[in-house]
Write a protein that holds these residues in place. Structure first.
Motif, PDB file in Angstrom:
ATOM      1  N   VAL A 273      27.136  49.490  20.552  1.00  0.00           N
ATOM      2  CA  VAL A 273      25.967  50.169  20.440  1.00  0.00           C
ATOM      3  C   VAL A 273      25.290  49.461  18.978  1.00  0.00           C
ATOM      4  CG1 VAL A 273      26.164  52.273  21.449  1.00  0.00           C
ATOM      5  CG2 VAL A 273      26.450  52.171  18.974  1.00  0.00           C
ATOM      6  N   VAL A 274      24.098  49.553  19.020  1.00  0.00           N
ATOM      7  CA  VAL A 274      23.557  49.223  17.762  1.00  0.00           C
ATOM      8  C   VAL A 274      22.447  50.155  17.390  1.00  0.00           C
ATOM      9  CG1 VAL A 274      21.492  48.098  18.818  1.00  0.00           C
ATOM     10  CG2 VAL A 274      21.982  47.340  16.691  1.00  0.00           C
ATOM     11  N   VAL A 275      22.457  50.563  15.974  1.00  0.00           N
ATOM     12  CA  VAL A 275      21.700  51.701  15.361  1.00  0.00           C
ATOM     13  C   VAL A 275      20.583  50.874  14.613  1.00  0.00           C
ATOM     14  CG1 VAL A 275      21.811  53.601  14.194  1.00  0.00           C
ATOM     15  CG2 VAL A 275      23.660  53.220  15.598  1.00  0.00           C
ATOM     16  N   ASP A 276      19.311  51.115  14.927  1.00  0.00           N
ATOM     17  CA  ASP A 276      18.418  50.587  14.095  1.00  0.00           C
ATOM     18  C   ASP A 276      17.671  51.754  13.294  1.00  0.00           C
ATOM     19  OD1 ASP A 276      18.726  47.637  14.468  1.00  0.00           O
ATOM     20  OD2 ASP A 276      17.834  47.996  16.503  1.00  0.00           O
ATOM     21  N   LYS A 277      17.374  51.585  11.872  1.00  0.00           N
ATOM     22  CA  LYS A 277      16.565  52.475  11.207  1.00  0.00           C
ATOM     23  C   LYS A 277      15.028  51.622  10.916  1.00  0.00           C
ATOM     24  CE  LYS A 277      20.573  54.898   9.376  1.00  0.00           C
ATOM     25  NZ  LYS A 277      20.624  56.179   9.821  1.00  0.00           N
ATOM     26  N   ALA A 278      14.165  52.341  11.239  1.00  0.00           N
ATOM     27  CA  ALA A 278      13.088  51.707  11.012  1.00  0.00           C
ATOM     28  C   ALA A 278      11.890  52.877  10.651  1.00  0.00           C
ATOM     29  CB  ALA A 278      12.401  51.154  12.445  1.00  0.00           C
ATOM     30  N   HIS A 279      10.743  52.489  10.574  1.00  0.00           N
ATOM     31  CA  HIS A 279       9.474  53.523   9.978  1.00  0.00           C
ATOM     32  C   HIS A 279       8.380  53.541  11.086  1.00  0.00           C
ATOM     33  CE1 HIS A 279      11.436  53.579   6.124  1.00  0.00           C
ATOM     34  NE2 HIS A 279      11.086  54.781   6.039  1.00  0.00           N
ATOM     35  N   LYS A 280       8.196  54.704  11.610  1.00  0.00           N
ATOM     36  CA  LYS A 280       6.857  54.619  12.512  1.00  0.00           C
ATOM     37  C   LYS A 280       5.804  55.254  11.579  1.00  0.00           C
ATOM     38  CE  LYS A 280       5.717  56.272  17.234  1.00  0.00           C
ATOM     39  NZ  LYS A 280       6.138  56.805  18.450  1.00  0.00           N
TER      40      LYS A 280
END
Length: 98
Positions: free
Chosen positions: A58-65
């Motif tokens: 899996v890949v876990v991406d942290k971003a901002h909305k």
């Protein structure tokens, strides 16, 4: 005889993998939505995602909305293949080659 992948075989990780495999390839899901679907605590889900992430499943991406942080989770191609291999092996072990 082929063995079941121990990374996926743990019940919680199997549920996570199956849920992510149900998404279209390339799609992702937010961490809170995955947590809700699986009825898992954030800590428990994080622990199991880390094991899957370490295996590159899996890949876990942290971003901002906007200004709000959001964490997305997706199955990698390697993870999708591992899950397919896992289910194929399970079917073989159960004697169901369909």
């Amino acid at each position: 005889m082929t063995e079941l992948d121990p990374v996926i075989h743990a019940a919680a990780r199997l549920r996570i993998s199956a849920t992510l495999a149900s998404l279209e390839e390339g799609d992702r899901i937010t961490f809170p939505r995955l947590q809700e679907l699986l009825d898992m605590t954030a800590g428990n889900l994080s622990t199991h995602l880390r094991k899957l992430e370490d295996a590159e499943y899996v890949v876990v991406d942290k971003a901002h909305k906007g200004r709000t942080p959001v964490t997305y989770v997706a199955l990698t191609r390697r993870g999708r293949r591992a899950f397919e291999d896992y289910t194929d092996t399970l079917r073989s072990l159960l004697g169901d080659n369909a």
